[in-house]
Design a protein around this motif. Structure first.
Motif, short mmCIF file in Angstrom:
data_model
loop_
_atom_site.label_atom_id
_atom_site.label_comp_id
_atom_site.label_asym_id
_atom_site.label_seq_id
_atom_site.Cartn_x
_atom_site.Cartn_y
_atom_site.Cartn_z
N HIS A 281 0.82 -1.22 0.00
CA HIS A 281 0.00 0.00 0.00
C HIS A 281 0.85 1.27 0.00
O HIS A 281 0.43 2.29 -0.52
CB HIS A 281 -0.94 0.02 1.21
CG HIS A 281 -1.96 -1.05 1.21
ND1 HIS A 281 -3.05 -1.08 0.36
CD2 HIS A 281 -2.04 -2.18 1.95
CE1 HIS A 281 -3.76 -2.15 0.58
NE2 HIS A 281 -3.18 -2.85 1.55
N MET B 225 1.67 3.12 2.61
CA MET B 225 1.32 4.08 3.66
C MET B 225 2.53 4.38 4.52
O MET B 225 2.76 5.53 4.91
CB MET B 225 0.19 3.49 4.52
CG MET B 225 -0.27 4.40 5.63
SD MET B 225 -1.14 5.87 5.07
CE MET B 225 -2.62 5.13 4.41
N CYS B 226 3.34 3.37 4.81
CA CYS B 226 4.53 3.57 5.65
C CYS B 226 5.51 4.53 5.00
O CYS B 226 6.07 5.40 5.66
CB CYS B 226 5.20 2.23 5.95
SG CYS B 226 5.63 1.28 4.49
N LEU C 101 4.23 8.04 5.40
CA LEU C 101 4.30 8.56 6.76
C LEU C 101 5.72 8.69 7.29
O LEU C 101 6.00 9.55 8.13
CB LEU C 101 3.49 7.66 7.70
CG LEU C 101 1.99 7.67 7.45
CD1 LEU C 101 1.31 6.57 8.25
CD2 LEU C 101 1.40 9.03 7.77
N ARG D 65 6.22 5.09 14.46
CA ARG D 65 5.09 4.53 15.21
C ARG D 65 3.76 4.81 14.50
O ARG D 65 2.86 3.98 14.51
CB ARG D 65 5.08 5.09 16.63
CG ARG D 65 6.16 4.48 17.49
CD ARG D 65 6.04 4.86 18.96
NE ARG D 65 7.13 4.25 19.70
CZ ARG D 65 8.26 4.88 20.05
NH1 ARG D 65 8.43 6.14 19.75
NH2 ARG D 65 9.19 4.24 20.72
N GLU D 66 3.66 5.97 13.87
CA GLU D 66 2.46 6.28 13.10
C GLU D 66 2.32 5.32 11.91
O GLU D 66 1.23 4.85 11.60
CB GLU D 66 2.49 7.73 12.62
CG GLU D 66 1.20 8.19 12.02
CD GLU D 66 1.18 9.68 11.68
OE1 GLU D 66 0.23 10.09 11.00
OE2 GLU D 66 2.10 10.42 12.09
N ALA D 67 3.45 4.99 11.28
CA ALA D 67 3.42 4.03 10.19
C ALA D 67 2.98 2.65 10.68
O ALA D 67 2.18 1.97 10.03
CB ALA D 67 4.79 3.95 9.52
N ASP E 47 1.08 2.01 13.29
CA ASP E 47 -0.34 2.09 13.65
C ASP E 47 -1.26 2.17 12.43
O ASP E 47 -2.43 1.78 12.52
CB ASP E 47 -0.60 3.31 14.53
CG ASP E 47 0.02 3.18 15.91
OD1 ASP E 47 0.38 2.04 16.31
OD2 ASP E 47 0.17 4.22 16.58
N ASN E 48 -0.75 2.69 11.31
CA ASN E 48 -1.61 2.91 10.13
C ASN E 48 -1.41 1.90 9.01
O ASN E 48 -2.03 2.04 7.96
CB ASN E 48 -1.39 4.32 9.61
CG ASN E 48 -2.03 5.35 10.51
OD1 ASN E 48 -3.24 5.53 10.51
ND2 ASN E 48 -1.23 6.00 11.34
N CYS E 49 -0.58 0.91 9.21
CA CYS E 49 -0.39 -0.11 8.17
C CYS E 49 -1.68 -0.92 8.03
O CYS E 49 -2.11 -1.56 8.99
CB CYS E 49 0.77 -1.03 8.54
SG CYS E 49 1.00 -2.39 7.36
N PRO E 50 -2.31 -0.92 6.85
CA PRO E 50 -3.57 -1.63 6.68
C PRO E 50 -3.45 -3.13 6.91
O PRO E 50 -4.41 -3.77 7.31
CB PRO E 50 -3.97 -1.34 5.22
CG PRO E 50 -3.18 -0.15 4.83
CD PRO E 50 -1.92 -0.17 5.65
N ARG F 1 -1.13 -4.51 8.97
CA ARG F 1 -0.43 -4.75 10.24
C ARG F 1 0.86 -5.54 10.02
O ARG F 1 1.21 -6.45 10.75
CB ARG F 1 -1.33 -5.48 11.25
CG ARG F 1 -2.58 -4.72 11.59
CD ARG F 1 -2.22 -3.53 12.44
NE ARG F 1 -3.41 -2.79 12.86
CZ ARG F 1 -3.56 -1.49 12.65
NH1 ARG F 1 -2.65 -0.80 12.02
NH2 ARG F 1 -4.63 -0.87 13.08
#
Length: 63
Positions: free
Chosen positions: A13, A15-16, A19, A48-50, A52-55, A57
């Motif tokens: 994805h 997202m990491c 972020l 840490r935000e990455a 927490d937001n990894c779809p 996990r």
């Protein structure tokens, strides 16, 4: 702080990378990797935000 990406869970994805680009990179195959594994000083909150937001996990903090 160190992080790792479970390559079996990562779905690419990105997202990491969005972020926390100081730590996460995308491979040529489209999967995330933590490079460097050790989070640079000042990037811990973003890492840490990455996590927490990894779809999927797929990211975890390691000792």
């Amino acid at each position: 702080m160190k992080v790792t990406v479970d390559e079996d869970r990562c779905a690419g994805h990105g997202m990491c990378l969005t972020l926390c680009p100081e730590v996460f990179q995308m491979t040529d195959d489209g999967w995330a990797v933590a490079d460097p594994e050790t989070v640079p000083p000042g990037s811990e909150e973003a890492a840490r935000e990455a996590i927490d937001n990894c779809p999927e996990r797929a990211i975890s903090e390691i000792d």
